[in-house]
Design a protein around this motif. Structure first.
Motif, PDB file in Angstrom:
ATOM      1  N   TYR A  15      -7.368   5.815  11.325  1.00 41.74           N
ATOM      2  CA  TYR A  15      -8.331   4.869  11.919  1.00 41.74           C
ATOM      3  C   TYR A  15      -8.059   4.628  13.405  1.00 41.74           C
ATOM      4  CZ  TYR A  15      -9.861   3.683   7.153  1.00 41.74           C
ATOM      5  OH  TYR A  15     -10.357   3.737   5.866  1.00 41.74           O
ATOM      6  N   GLY A 201      -6.988   2.811   0.730  1.00 48.47           N
ATOM      7  CA  GLY A 201      -6.039   1.844   1.274  1.00 48.47           C
ATOM      8  C   GLY A 201      -4.841   1.580   0.383  1.00 48.47           C
ATOM      9  N   GLU A 202      -4.615   2.443  -0.598  1.00 42.20           N
ATOM     10  CA  GLU A 202      -3.533   2.232  -1.563  1.00 42.20           C
ATOM     11  C   GLU A 202      -2.590   3.423  -1.607  1.00 42.20           C
ATOM     12  OE1 GLU A 202      -2.858  -0.480  -3.149  1.00 42.20           O
ATOM     13  OE2 GLU A 202      -4.636  -1.521  -2.438  1.00 42.20           O
ATOM     14  N   ALA A 229      -1.706   5.013   1.750  1.00 43.46           N
ATOM     15  CA  ALA A 229      -2.379   3.870   2.374  1.00 43.46           C
ATOM     16  C   ALA A 229      -2.685   4.193   3.835  1.00 43.46           C
ATOM     17  CB  ALA A 229      -1.500   2.631   2.250  1.00 43.46           C
ATOM     18  N   SER A 230      -3.342   3.281   4.529  1.00 45.24           N
ATOM     19  CA  SER A 230      -3.715   3.520   5.925  1.00 45.24           C
ATOM     20  C   SER A 230      -2.541   3.235   6.855  1.00 45.24           C
ATOM     21  CB  SER A 230      -4.922   2.662   6.307  1.00 45.24           C
ATOM     22  OG  SER A 230      -4.663   1.295   6.076  1.00 45.24           O
ATOM     23  N   ASN A 233      -0.720  -0.365   8.006  1.00 40.32           N
ATOM     24  CA  ASN A 233      -1.380  -1.428   7.234  1.00 40.32           C
ATOM     25  C   ASN A 233      -0.497  -2.669   7.173  1.00 40.32           C
ATOM     26  OD1 ASN A 233      -0.021  -1.520   4.296  1.00 40.32           O
ATOM     27  ND2 ASN A 233      -0.095   0.616   4.982  1.00 40.32           N
ATOM     28  N   ASN A 235       0.159  -4.803   4.885  1.00 41.70           N
ATOM     29  CA  ASN A 235       0.934  -5.028   3.664  1.00 41.70           C
ATOM     30  C   ASN A 235       2.113  -4.076   3.514  1.00 41.70           C
ATOM     31  OD1 ASN A 235      -0.779  -7.130   2.789  1.00 41.70           O
ATOM     32  ND2 ASN A 235      -2.269  -5.624   2.068  1.00 41.70           N
ATOM     33  N   LYS A 236       2.321  -3.243   4.532  1.00 40.39           N
ATOM     34  CA  LYS A 236       3.446  -2.294   4.566  1.00 40.39           C
ATOM     35  C   LYS A 236       3.454  -1.355   3.360  1.00 40.39           C
ATOM     36  CE  LYS A 236       6.415  -5.296   7.389  1.00 40.39           C
ATOM     37  NZ  LYS A 236       5.944  -4.668   8.619  1.00 40.39           N
ATOM     38  N   LYS A 237       2.265  -0.993   2.889  1.00 36.21           N
ATOM     39  CA  LYS A 237       2.175  -0.005   1.814  1.00 36.21           C
ATOM     40  C   LYS A 237       2.472   1.376   2.403  1.00 36.21           C
ATOM     41  CE  LYS A 237      -1.201  -2.689  -0.797  1.00 36.21           C
ATOM     42  NZ  LYS A 237      -2.609  -2.782  -1.256  1.00 36.21           N
ATOM     43  N   TYR A 239       2.362   4.791   3.859  1.00 37.90           N
ATOM     44  CA  TYR A 239       1.272   5.589   4.428  1.00 37.90           C
ATOM     45  C   TYR A 239       1.727   6.968   4.904  1.00 37.90           C
ATOM     46  CZ  TYR A 239       2.969   4.102   9.100  1.00 37.90           C
ATOM     47  OH  TYR A 239       3.726   3.878  10.227  1.00 37.90           O
TER      48      TYR A 239
END
Length: 541
Positions: A15, A201-202, A229-230, A233, A235-237, A239
């Motif tokens: 993005y 986003g996951e 994830a992106s 992000n 939420n610190k998922k 990526y």
């Protein structure tokens, strides 16, 4: 043809956050060494004026990607303008658009199939979409070859629909609306060893699935689906995904088709009868899943209050002590052995106990050990595994309350009794990703092949009792594994954690340099026991 394995990074939707992504890549490469390529799935470009201005810096060469980067095409009308050539082109130094669809084969022989855009049912499809005709064309370009076995990697932006069937379901996506049936069809035909997607986003890693019908077809390699994830992000998922892969065509066929024990049925081979039962099947699988993962339910009251046995140990009220396997000779770690230094013991359960590590890296570096004589994790009975998991969960809560995360490792090499080392690190010292990268880079420097294994895979599923190995488990559940074939540095786990990148106490890498007096050890054990008591399940009624 080179048989060299490639080191690959894959990331989710960028993005337009190019600096965030490439700075992260630089950090990874600084710690883990150079990677061969970065693959980007999902939406690479953003639509904000800031991201457009930032892209101009990369396009003009003011800034450059630190590794050869390959991206998929647009997923929206707003970003179509960045992709001038549908067949692929260089977008900036070190950044290449793969194209609308096709197969990229590197000099090593690694084969990467790709499909840009999102699904469309219309013909011709809009510039940011793919159609059934596109998918059929890509399939035909590969599968008409009689020698086709599959591709190494498949890149798509949308998830394949129903990829979670027969496996572990993602928790934070709408299963009814998520995914593309055309991508499922493509993945079913191309049999990728790794399939990466984004857009939701996951972060989701499916357990491996097989590509052959058992007892009806010859064994084939398994496939792994990973959604990311992106980038950056909040939420610190996860990526970004790092892995090493040797091209399929250079691998020994027996090695290629090895089946992990957690492999499932192919999610894309669903008959009409199966489809009708999908909701029932899913419910059954969700019920079965916890039993497969060896996670213990701490909400149930399993612990019993313990009293001292007068020797620094403990006994269970109203019960005969459980019989445990005994060694044939002296053992420093069997709890009933006279060699055990009982002043270091801080908690005793039915099957396991916890003790301070002698010459620990830190004052709260501890060991989880079986009470009976077991050489390694792979030798443990289910009861011992259960209690070991309970201690892990208790320690995770304990360290978290102290602002720390833990790393566990086991060296089943030149050792006679299982010692699961548990070392806490301050949260502000490093991230879990930093810890993993430090293990991987130091392993590479010593020619140790340290592989990441799926989180849902138990170590018993990949190694037989009696096989030497080194194993790391992070507090996120991520696992690293090395099968020891020759020599192995005995202090490797401590060396990594003591290094400048992590605890920065390199002089404490050898436990013999960290010895304390008996009185100091006793004081540390008492202090730990007192602090751990509120978290110790073995002391609960």
């Amino acid at each position: 043809m080179s048989e060299k394995a490639l080191r690959v990074l894959v990331c989710g939707d960028v993005y337009g956050r190019f600096d965030v992504l490439f700075n992260r890549v630089r950090t990874i490469q600084k710690k883990s060494g150079q990677f061969d390529l970065l693959l980007c799935v999902g939406s690479f470009f953003g639509t904000s004026p800031e991201s457009e201005a930032l892209w101009e810096e990369y396009k003009s060469g003011v800034k450059q990607a630190p590794v050869q980067t390959y991206v998929l095409g647009s997923n929206s009308q707003q970003t179509v303008k960045y992709f001038q050539d549908v067949d692929g082109c260089e977008l900036a130094t070190n950044i290449t658009y793969l194209g609308r669809k096709g197969v990229f084969t590197g000099a090593s022989g690694l084969q990467i199939a790709y499909l840009s855009g999102i699904e469309s049912s219309s013909e011709p499809a809009p510039a940011y979409c793919f159609s059934p005709k596109d998918v059929m064309s890509l399939k035909m370009s590969l599968t008409t070859n009689s020698k086709f076995k599959g591709v190494d990697i498949l890149l798509t932006s949308p998830w394949p629909k129903d990829v979670w069937s027969y496996g572990n379901a993602p928790t934070d996506v709408d299963l009814k609306s998520c995914g593309s049936a055309l991508v499922s069809s493509l993945a079913g035909s191309l049999k990728p060893r790794y399939h990466f997607s984004a857009l939701e986003g996951e972060n989701y890693e499916r357990v491996p699935y097989r590509n052959h019908m058992v007892l009806q077809e010859a064994a084939q390699h398994v496939s792994r689906f990973i959604a990311l994830a992106s980038v950056g992000n909040p939420n610190k998922k996860k990526y970004i995904y790092a892995f090493t892969i040797a091209p399929m065509r250079s691998m020994d066929s027996a090695e290629l088709v090895k089946q992990p024990l957690d492999v499932t049925e192919n999610p894309y081979r669903k008959s009409g009868k199966d489809a009708k039962k999908s909701q029932v099947t899913k419910a059954m699988e969700e019920e079965e899943e916890p039993a497969q993962q060896f996670f213990f339910d701490l909400s149930k009251q399993h612990g019993k209050k313990r009293q001292s046995d007068g020797r620094g140990g403990a006994r269970t009220q109203g019960k005969q002590p459980r019989k445990h396997p005994q060694p044939t000779g002296p053992c420093w770690f069997c709890l009933a052995s006279p060699e055990v230094e009982k002043h270091l013991v801080v908690s005793i359960g039915e099957d396991c106990y916890v003790a301070l590590a002698k010459g620990g890296l830190t004052s709260d570096h501890i060991l989880i050990l079986p009470i009976g004589h077991y050489q390694a994790m792979v030798d443990l009975s289910s009861e011992v595994v259960e209690e070991c998991e309970k201690y892990k969960a208790s320690l995770k809560k304990f360290y978290k309350a102290k602002g720390k995360r833990y790393v566990m490792f086991e060296r089943n090499y030149r050792s006679h009794h299982l010692q699961l080392q548990v070392v806490p690190l301050p949260l502000d010292c490093c991230t879990t990703e930093d810890i993993k990268e430090s293990f991987i880079i130091q392993a590479q420097e010593q020619n140790i092949e340290l592989l990441e294994i799926p989180q849902h895979t138990d170590i018993k599923q990949i190694v037989q009792p009696g096989t030497p190995y080194f194993y790391v488990e992070l507090d996120t559940g991520e696992k690293l594994f090395h099968r020891i074939k020759k020599n192995f540095p005995l202090q490797f786990g401590r060396e990594v954690l003591a290094s400048e990148a992590l605890l920065n106490i390199p002089t404490r890498a050898d436990w013999k340099a960290c010895k304390l007096s008996h009185e100091e050890e006793e004081d540390q054990a008492k202090s730990f026991r007192r602090e751990f008591e509120p978290f110790d399940f073995s002391l609960q009624d």
